[in-house]
Scaffold this motif. Structure first.
Motif, mmCIF file in Angstrom:
data_model
loop_
_atom_site.group_PDB
_atom_site.id
_atom_site.type_symbol
_atom_site.label_atom_id
_atom_site.label_comp_id
_atom_site.label_asym_id
_atom_site.label_seq_id
_atom_site.Cartn_x
_atom_site.Cartn_y
_atom_site.Cartn_z
ATOM 1 N N LYS A 59 0.969 -1.858 0.027
ATOM 2 C CA LYS A 59 -0.074 -0.072 -0.341
ATOM 3 C C LYS A 59 0.795 1.129 -0.131
ATOM 4 C CE LYS A 59 -3.343 2.284 2.039
ATOM 5 N NZ LYS A 59 -4.809 2.355 3.588
ATOM 6 N N TYR A 60 1.881 0.970 0.738
ATOM 7 C CA TYR A 60 2.531 2.118 1.432
ATOM 8 C C TYR A 60 3.813 2.794 -0.213
ATOM 9 C CZ TYR A 60 -0.432 4.346 3.961
ATOM 10 O OH TYR A 60 -1.455 4.795 4.610
ATOM 11 N N PHE A 197 7.819 5.350 7.411
ATOM 12 C CA PHE A 197 6.130 5.456 7.567
ATOM 13 C C PHE A 197 6.756 5.351 9.163
ATOM 14 C CE2 PHE A 197 6.514 5.322 3.161
ATOM 15 C CZ PHE A 197 5.281 6.194 2.421
ATOM 16 N N ASP A 211 -4.053 6.505 8.561
ATOM 17 C CA ASP A 211 -2.991 6.689 7.674
ATOM 18 C C ASP A 211 -2.051 7.201 8.563
ATOM 19 O OD1 ASP A 211 -4.596 7.437 5.884
ATOM 20 O OD2 ASP A 211 -5.260 9.299 6.566
ATOM 21 N N VAL A 215 6.642 10.651 7.706
ATOM 22 C CA VAL A 215 7.617 10.036 6.551
ATOM 23 C C VAL A 215 8.465 10.982 6.634
ATOM 24 C CG1 VAL A 215 7.645 9.952 4.658
ATOM 25 C CG2 VAL A 215 5.742 10.248 5.112
ATOM 26 N N PRO A 228 2.328 13.488 6.838
ATOM 27 C CA PRO A 228 2.126 12.465 5.619
ATOM 28 C C PRO A 228 1.474 14.352 4.458
ATOM 29 C CG PRO A 228 1.193 11.836 7.129
ATOM 30 C CD PRO A 228 1.499 12.986 7.515
ATOM 31 N N TRP A 235 2.286 12.484 -3.834
ATOM 32 C CA TRP A 235 2.212 11.237 -4.408
ATOM 33 C C TRP A 235 1.618 10.768 -6.026
ATOM 34 C CZ3 TRP A 235 1.823 8.478 0.051
ATOM 35 C CH2 TRP A 235 1.872 9.652 1.703
ATOM 36 N N HIS A 239 0.792 6.541 -3.493
ATOM 37 C CA HIS A 239 3.003 6.606 -3.872
ATOM 38 C C HIS A 239 3.470 7.146 -3.352
ATOM 39 C CE1 HIS A 239 1.505 1.846 -3.816
ATOM 40 N NE2 HIS A 239 0.757 2.100 -4.417
#
Length: 656
Positions: A59-60, A197, A211, A215, A228, A235, A239
C-alpha cells in the motif's frame, strides 16, 4: 450419565489448564527488546498477520524518481537503480575478504562468489569486494551493474522492514534501498538508503485502517521528516514519490538542487534531483523479523561491509542490520530535520551560477579528500601554496618591511593592544562550548546530521564574531597610533586607547552594515563574486571611519570603495598578505609544538593564541599603510615613509 458429563467437564478443564501453562512461556518469548528498551514484536505465525504485513507494504511502497542520463556513464544522471541484494551475491567476480593486510590487495580471500549463507555471523573485519577501484571508478561499476541486471533480469526492488515500538506506541514501516555503487563526491562500493512511515499503533492490521502520522527520508548520515499532508510530498496513485539524488542516493521530497554533507562529513556538494526524471515502481520484499541463517535473508546476519575496503570515505558501508535506524528508529530519527537547503536555479542569460557552485564544491571536496590518501598530491599542494605565498611576499615585500618598521617602533604599545584580545578569545571559546550543548545551536548541528561541516560552520560563525569584536576594539587604537606618528607625536597607551575610544561604536556600525550586505549577497550564491569584490574594496572601513571621521557608515563604505578605485588587485594582494600574517603564524606555531614538541593540545592552543594576539596589530598596520598609500594615489599627493615621520601631505583637516 450425569456423572459422566461432570467427569468429562473436569477432564477438559484440567487439559485447558495444562495447555495454558505450556503456552505462557512461549508467548513470553514471542517478543524481543529493541535498542531503546522498548518491545518489538517478532514475526507472527498467523497467516492473516503475514497477509496484513504484505498488504501494508504494498500500500505504501514508494515510487522512485531517478534522474535520467543523457549517455552511458553520464555522472550527472543516475546510473543505478535500487536493486535486489543478489546483484552482488553468487557471482564469481565478487569476493568475500577479511582484513589481514595493509590494504585490499593484501587481505585474505575467504570465499569467491559468496552466497547469503556464507556471510552469517561474520563481523566488521570482513567485506565484499566487486570489480573496480572505488577511488577511480570511471565507468567500470556502471557497466558491471548493467551486466548483472541483464544476467538476473533484476527489477527495482525495496526491502520492507517492520519495527514495533511499544514504549512509544508506534509502528515503523521502513523501505530499504540497495545500490551497488555510490557515485557522488565520496565514491564507494555499496550504498543503503531508506524511506520510513510511522503509524500511531503497534498493530499492522490496525495500520491498514489508518494514515501514517509521519514520513521520513534518509539522506546520507541523517534525514528529513514531514507530515503526510505536507505540501512538499508528491503522491502518485496513492504512493509517495521519492527523489534519490543522482549518484549519492540521498532521498528527497522534490525536484531541486540541495546542499548535502556525506556521512560523517565525508563530502560536501550538491544533491541533484532535477529533471529529466523517470519514475519507477518497485518490487517489495518483506523482511521477516526472525532471520533464518539457512534462509534467503541470511545476508542480514552479516555485520561486515557491503563494499571494498578503501581509505577513509571510500570504504564500503555497513549493512542496515547494524544501523540504529533498523533496530531503534524512534531514537535514530527523532532529531532529523524538517527541511533541506535548496539552491536557487538561474534562468538568466550567461553562466549557470548553480551549476558553477555545484561543480566547484564537488571538485573542491574531491580534491581535499584525495590529498589525504595521495602523498604526492598533498606534497604538490603544499608546494603550490608555499610557492604562491612566496610570490605574494616577494611582490609585497616593501609593504611588509614598512609594516614591520612601524610595529617595531612602538612594539611595546602594540603588544599590549594585542594581548588585550586574549580575554575576547577566551570568552568566545567558552561561548562555543556552551552553545554546542544548548538549543537552538544543538538543534542546528543535529539538523546538519552532526557532521564535521556543521561543527566547522559553527566554529567559523563564532570565529567571525570574534574577529569582528577584535577589529572593532583593536583597530582604532592601532590606527590612532599610526596617525600620531605621522604627526610627529610620541604615542602612548593612554592617548592611543582613550583618543580612539569614541570611534569604536562607529567602526562597529560600519563593519556591521558591510557584513550584512556582503552576507546577503553570499547567501544568494549567485552574488558570491560580487561579495568577494566588495569585501576587498571595503577592507579599509576601520581606517576611513577612524582616520577621516566618517560618521555615517555608508559614507565610510563609499569612501573605502573610492580609495580602492582601480587598485583592487593591489588591495586584494594586501589583504591576502596581512590576513595571512594574522591567521597563519598562530596555528603554525601550535602545530609545530604538537608535532615536534611534547606540548599538549591545550598548551599548543595557548601558544597559538598568544602568537595570534601579537600579530593582530601587525595586520592592522599593514592594511592601514596600504590604505594611506591608496589614499595618496587617489588624491594625487606624494607617499611618505610612515615609520620615518609625516610628509606635508599627511597633515589634512579631515584627520581626527
Amino acid at each position: 450419565m450425569r456423572r459422566l458429563n461432570l467427569l468429562t467437564v473436569a477432564m477438559v478443564a484440567l487439559l485447558a489448564i495444562m495447555f495454558a501453562s505450556e503456552v505462557a512461556p512461549v508467548a513470553a518469548q514471542d517478543a524481543t527488546p529493541t535498542a531503546s528498551g522498548s518491545t518489538a514484536a517478532t514475526t507472527s505465525s498467523s497467516q492473516s498477520d503475514d497477509q496484513a504485513r504484505a498488504e501494508l507494504a504494498e500500500k505504501y511502497k514508494p515510487v522512485v524518481s531517478l534522474r535520467q542520463q543523457r549517455a552511458e556513464c553520464d555522472r550527472s544522471g543516475e546510473g543505478y537503480f535500487p536493486a535486489p541484494i543478489e546483484t552482488v551475491l553468487g557471482t564469481p567476480d565478487v569476493v568475500l575478504k577479511k582484513r589481514t593486510g595493509r590494504n585490499s590487495s593484501q587481505d585474505t580471500v575467504v570465499k569467491v562468489a559468496p552466497v547469503a549463507q556464507d556471510l552469517v555471523g561474520l563481523g566488521a573485519d570482513y567485506y565484499l569486494d566487486w570489480p573496480g577501484n572505488p577511488v577511480r571508478p570511471g565507468c567500470d561499476f556502471e557497466r558491471w551493474f548493467r551486466q548483472r541486471v541483464a544476467e538476473m533480469g533484476a527489477v527495482p526492488t525495496t526491502y520492507a522492514h517492520y519495527v514495533v515500538d511499544t514504549a512509544n506506541n508506534q509502528l515503523f514501516l521502513q523501505y530499504w534501498f540497495w545500490y551497488t555503487f555510490n557515485d557522488w563526491n565520496n565514491t564507494h562500493e555499496g550504498d543503503w538508503e531508506m524511506v520510513q512511515f510511522v503509524f500511531d499503533t503497534t498493530s499492522v492490521v490496525d495500520a491498514l485502517t489508518r494514515d501514517p502520522i509521519q514520513v521520513g527520508f534518509a539522506q546520507h548520515g541523517g534525514g528529513e521528516l514531514a507530515d503526510p499532508d505536507d505540501d512538499r510530498i508528491e503522491w502518485s496513485d496513492g504512493h509517495i514519490v521519492a527523489y534519490p539524488a543522482a549518484g549519492s542516493h540521498g532521498t528527497f521530497y522534490g525536484s531541486e538542487t540541495y546542499i548535502g554533507w556525506g556521512e560523517d562529513g565525508s563530502g560536501f556538494g550538491c544533491d541533484i534531483t532535477t529533471a529529466p526524471q523517470q519514475q519507477f515502481g518497485v518490487e517489495v520484499v518483506v523482511v521477516p523479523d526472525v532471520i533464518d541463517p539457512a534462509g534467503p535473508f541470511a545476508w542480514l546476519l552479516f555485520e561486515g561491509r557491503w563494499g571494498e575496503r578503501a581509505p577513509l570515505i571510500w570504504d564500503g558501508p555497513l549493512g542496515p542490520n547494524v544501523n540504529r535506524r533498523w533496530s531503534d528508529p524512534f531514537t535514530a530519527t527523532e532529531f532529523w530535520r524538517t527541511s533541506s537547503i535548496a539552491i536557487p536555479q538561474t534562468t538568466l542569460v550567461g553562466p549557470n551560477a548553480t551549476r558553477l557552485f555545484c561543480t566547484l564544491s564537488k571538485q573542491g571536496s574531491v580534491f581535499v579528500t584525495r590529498i589525504v590518501v595521495h602523498p604526492y598530491l598533498l606534497l604538490a599542494t603544499v608546494l603550490l601554496v608555499l610557492g604562491a605565498l612566496a610570490w605574494l611576499i616577494y611582490r609585497a615585500w616593501n609593504q611588509i618591511v614598512a609594516a614591520w618598521r612601524a610595529y617595531r617602533q612602538d612594539w611595546k604599545l602594540y603588544i599590549l593592544l594585542g594581548l588585550a584580545t586574549i580575554p575576547i578569545s577566551i570568552v568566545v571559546n567558552i561561548l562555543d562550548i556552551w552553545l554546542r550543548s544548548r538549543p537552538p545551536i544543538e538543534f542546528l548541528i543535529r539538523w546538519f546530521n552532526d557532521t564535521a561541516g556543521a561543527r566547522l560552520s559553527l566554529a567559523l560563525a563564532l570565529g567571525g564574531i570574534q574577529q569582528f569584536f577584535i577589529i572593532v576594539l583593536v583597530a582604532p587604537p592601532v590606527i590612532r597610533t599610526i596617525y600620531d606618528r605621522r604627526r610627529g607625536l610620541r604615542p602612548t597607551l593612554r592617548s592611543s586607547v582613550f583618543d580612539s575610544w569614541r570611534y569604536i561604536p562607529r567602526v562597529a556600525a560600519t563593519l556591521f552594515a558591510a557584513v550584512l550586505i556582503v552576507g546577503a549577497l553570499s547567501l544568494t550564491l549567485i552574488g558570491i563574486p560580487i561579495a568577494i569584490f566588495l569585501a576587498v574594496a571595503w577592507q579599509f572601513l576601520a581606517q576611513t571611519t577612524t582616520y577621516e571621521n566618517r560618521f555615517n557608515p555608508f559614507a565610510a563604505i563609499r569612501r573605502s570603495r573610492s580609495i580602492c578605485g582601480r587598485n583592487w588587485i593591489y588591495a586584494l594582494k594586501t589583504s591576502l598578505i596581512f590576513q595571512g600574517l594574522l591567521w597563519v603564524p598562530g596555528p603554525f606555531v601550535g602545530a609545530l609544538l604538537l608535532i615536534f614538541g611534547t606540548a599538549g593540545v591545550n598548551l599548543a592552543n595557548l601558544f597559538s593564541g598568544i602568537v595570534y594576539a601579537l600579530t593582530i596589530p601587525l595586520a592592522v598596520i599593514g592594511i592601514t599603510l596600504a590604505y594611506l598609500n591608496l589614499r595618496e594615489r587617489h588624491e594625487g599627493a606624494p607617499t611618505e615613509d610612515v615609520a620615518s615621520g609625516p610628509a606635508p601631505s599627511a597633515l589634512r583637516p579631515d584627520a581626527p
